[in-house]
Write an enzyme that holds these catalytic residues in place. Sequence first.
Site, PDB file in Angstrom:
ATOM      1  N   LEU A  20       0.817  -1.130  -0.203  1.00 29.59           N
ATOM      2  CA  LEU A  20       0.211   0.008  -0.004  1.00 29.59           C
ATOM      3  C   LEU A  20       0.880   1.328   0.037  1.00 29.59           C
ATOM      4  CD1 LEU A  20      -2.936  -1.053   2.500  1.00 29.59           C
ATOM      5  CD2 LEU A  20      -3.021  -1.044  -0.016  1.00 29.59           C
ATOM      6  N   SER A  27       7.113  -0.087   5.756  1.00 28.10           N
ATOM      7  CA  SER A  27       6.261  -0.345   4.629  1.00 28.10           C
ATOM      8  C   SER A  27       4.908  -0.686   5.099  1.00 28.10           C
ATOM      9  CB  SER A  27       7.040  -1.336   3.605  1.00 28.10           C
ATOM     10  OG  SER A  27       8.154  -0.981   3.211  1.00 28.10           O
ATOM     11  N   ASP A 139      -0.829  16.851  13.733  1.00 29.23           N
ATOM     12  CA  ASP A 139      -0.706  16.514  12.114  1.00 29.23           C
ATOM     13  C   ASP A 139      -1.806  16.262  11.481  1.00 29.23           C
ATOM     14  OD1 ASP A 139       0.703  16.784   9.579  1.00 29.23           O
ATOM     15  OD2 ASP A 139       1.366  14.618   9.983  1.00 29.23           O
TER      16      ASP A 139
END
Length: 787
Positions: A20, A27, A139
Amino acid sequence: MLPVRNYGETIEEYEVQHLLGKGGFASVYKARCRRTYQDVAIKMIDKKLIHGTGLSSRVRQEVEIHSRLKHPSVLQLYTFFQDANYVYLVLELAHNGELHRYMNQQMSHPFTEADAATILQQVVAGLLYLHSHNIMHRDISLSNLLLSKDMHVKIADFGLATQLKRPDEKHMTMCGTPNFISPEVVSRLSHGLAADVWSVGCLLYTLVVGRPPFDTDAVQSTLNKVVMSEFIMPTHLSFEACDLIEKLLKKNPHERISLEQVLRHPFMSKRSAGAEEPQYNSSKPGACDFYMEAQGQSVASGDSGIVTFASNESRSSQRLRSIEKSAQSSSNPQMLPQIQEEYGYWQPSTEHKPYPMPLSSDNAEWERLGSKGNQPHTAASVITEEQQMRVPPLNTIRLQPTRYKTKNAIMSILRHGEVVLEFVKFRSKLNEDRVTDICRISGDGRRIIIYQPDPGRGLPIREQPPPPESHIAGDKSVYNYDSLPSKHWKKYLYAARFVGLVKSKTPKITYFSSLAKCHLMENMIDFEMSYYSGAKYVKTSPGEELKLYNNYGMLLSDLACPEAKKMIEHGNECFSHCINICNALELAQQSADSRNTCFPVTIGRRPLTDVSHSQRFDGLRDTTNIAYSTPKSHQGSINFSMSTISSVQNGSESVSSTHSHASRAQIQASQQNVPIKRINIPDVGIATELSHGIVQVQFYDGSMISLIPEIQGGGLTYTQCNGVSTYFPKYDGDLPLAVRDRLAQIPQVKLRLKCAPLLSNHRKADNIAMTPKSTTPSTPCYNRIVL
């Protein structure tokens, strides 16, 4: 404890499928649990990389926070485990991927206000849940909001999240995504939960407009706009949307609307009738039941150093975490740039790349970030001319009149704030450069006039811009900011950069600390300190290296030496103090009459211990409690003439006892070299032109420069505040920074002196009478300026 019994505890218990996303440390793969046959997302974190950079504790920090959370608007972490090579996080799979990707690729246009209100309600509900447990996300952006199979919004990526010990706790870390980062975070001021509220405002603006409010082509300019809180409110938005955005994007965090008030705002009534009601209720006793204890070791508060992924076929959020200003941090920042380069950390993304925190001073990364992948739409989107310029309306408030010439243009800021660009071309028929195009922009940046004076010939270059042409046609030459054709955007950008440069050199706050005189510039980023010892501290835009100069004007290359550390520590304290002063005065200015202004302002005074009693003017009342004096000099008066220097060296007795022709010539030359012009230049000092052609500038900080004409040997003499005088035979690039800074004022000084009237005979006589006939080193004369 986590309900981990239904999920596998080894990677062999999952059927790992396609990739993905991939980043520098991790990862993410789509997988299926062999026990439950449920689709999940597994993030595999390379243990070698995180151990090599000292980020192990930060990974535990992210896991500790995320594993405690369970809320419909928060992406769930099912379980986590590790083996010899990887740490595995088993996450809820968001089938519809990132909200950012969905808006740009699936919709190719902004959301309606009703849909934006629905999304906003779900995000605010999730943030209220986080804030009720003193968790600051730090964030919130479209890339970190994922869409489930039923299109419910999920808050993801807790790599920057931090656990506060109490709701009012403040942090100093600079981190986040530039387009969504708050001004107090960019300015490295203390920040708390209100930083997430700012991100919500950026989120709402992006949803209804299609691009972030502070988006530019480069990270640095984006951060500049964030600090200044400069954004354009489109005219097509409803009053309710504009009102909520303005309340969310208040520069002062204390003035921002609360998340509870957001849910009650009239804009939220636009939410679709079938939208799900908020599921957050912090008053219920069971609300904390979802906040479960984390497995594993508890870690100190800090940022996670990994890149996180949690969406279907998503690209990485690609952020480089800043290091907490805490002794508990143990990362090795020197190794990060190497890892970024080796593992392809900087990958293109359609969203603004994150701001690389102060782990590397290499500006090459900035150029890469600013040159790729910053468009608010994908390549498939149609960029129409109706889109606005990627620069906000310029503003020249408080900027002094100035004029600057380049090879192809002359740029001016006039007294009333108007910006004038005169574009110059060489006309061979006239054998001279002529002004062929003129662009005039109002002080608020909203009105633009573009025309060609005397087409075909142009105008000669003058000392002042030509007056506006009275025959300018209306719609062909006069535009407003929103209607400016794209062919003229470069002119506007040119003017905006010029104004930005002037702002970076115009003090907004002058502050006298115990060690230095500080200047916070109008752009709220550039900061300079002139230490009373002669050293200098220069802080410019984010990402550029801090520059320190010692007492002799030499650049300090080793910022780890004790001298540099003390300067940096004091510089950071003064910068934060000036920012706080500015915020307080702006708040007071907003509550007062808008016609009144608090800026520019001078705070404090130079310590009196630096000025002896004998240096003060007798009989004068010092209105500012400060007297500056130039240091001791072997020159008997302010006049720099060879005869005066010779007279000083020989002593007064030699002058009175010698009747030779040479002595008489020296005395005559000394008497002739008198001031013929003298003016006081604001923000510079007192400029004097002598009869022999010498130009002297006595600066307000006590230093002085004397420009010696070629007929007398040429060069310049610079006298520091501490009494050290240095002669430089040439105006070359090897001059110290302090001298170069002052030489930058000389063109303005010469221009003002050229227009200044001659001193009267009475004034000349007074000056000659005040000039000592002779001086010995034991009885020095001080040149003094009282501010």
